[in-house]
Enzyme design. Sequence first.
Site: not given
Length: 419
Positions: A91, A186
């Site tokens: 991400d 994350e």
Amino acid sequence: MTTIDFNQDWKLKLQNRFLNYVKIYSTSDPESESTPSSPQQWEIAKYIFEELKSLGLSDVSMDEHGYIYAYVPSNLENDDQPVVGFISHYDTSPDFNGENVNPQIWKDYDGKDLVLNQETGFTLSPAKFETLKDYVGKTLITTDGTSLLGADDKAGLAEIVTAAEFLLAHPEIKHGRIAIGFTPDEEIGRGAHKFDVKKFGAEWAYTMDGSEVGELEYENFNAAGAVVKIHGLSVHPGYAYGKMVNAALLAAEFVQLLPENETPATTKGFEGFYHLMEIKADISEAKIQYIIRDHDNEKFEARKKFMTDKVTEFNYKFGEGTAEIEIKEQYRNMKQQFEGKMHIVDIAEQALKDANIEPKIKAIRGGTDGAQLSYMGLPCPNIFAGGMNFHGPYEYVALESMGEAVKVIINIAKADKKR
């Protein structure tokens, strides 16, 4: 010692892989409770999953939450080495636009200003970013000034996958079983929440999620997110005397209650901070989002209490129920998880030296999946991935830096890791 011939062909593979990754929209969403938090993350997860299978890695799998696991099989006749892993996240940060990423390549950087975008005037300049001077003669990959780049952590993704491909292509490099794990979310503090440590099967691992070349980190901030909600009362402004409670004005007042010299822009090293992330406000309601950070456990707890106390004081002044706060822990300092296990850090330090890289061992002013994973029983230091100026339009990475990270991964893979 086997020489790692990471030649120009492999560098081009690494570059193309990274460019493919960053062009895939994968911003996470802190407002969502799902995993992954955003539907766009599934596109890159599926892309990587298929890529790992096509490269010939073993036991490639992806679970219902988008966590990807794969393995480079051991090629030792008598494998007595512990299984080690490498982890990164796919991400990108919601702090800046992560859609329609259009990277630019600047070969043989001359040390001068790089105009990223003629229309907006965004310029990557060594006058503002002094570290650029260290990259003269390198191949820089930058944004086009309209988005972040996504080197955090797609540089780490590209490095791990390329190192795995390299090991498969060079059986003369002897190594034990290598575990690979890729996570969503994350950037919003949830990357390790549903990571299956038992399935991963490694004794320890390394996140490839640091910044400049040489970084090796095994301590980090304690971290929490705080949301302050303020409730107002909206009435017609012409008849508001003595009645209206303007939540937007109250939000502005609350922000001033926190110390102005304890922000990310005014702290460094081991100093903690309160970081105002976002304010959404109108007359009726206001929502203020903060992150709280400190390396020291006691100071971290004091920071959380300080914010809670300020809400209590605010309600005393403006009336009970005017404000409320919710604090959620995100991760803890992983340093204490390495007591008696410093060989894990020592192996990485030696891998850096074997690649002719000077180790820069320091504390992270942030966090990685490794912080949470260390508390889940998987000790996990952080190693550089090469990117600079994360989470904004001035983000860049040198191809040479990513190549150095690949060499470090390979050096760890082939090191003798028996205690």
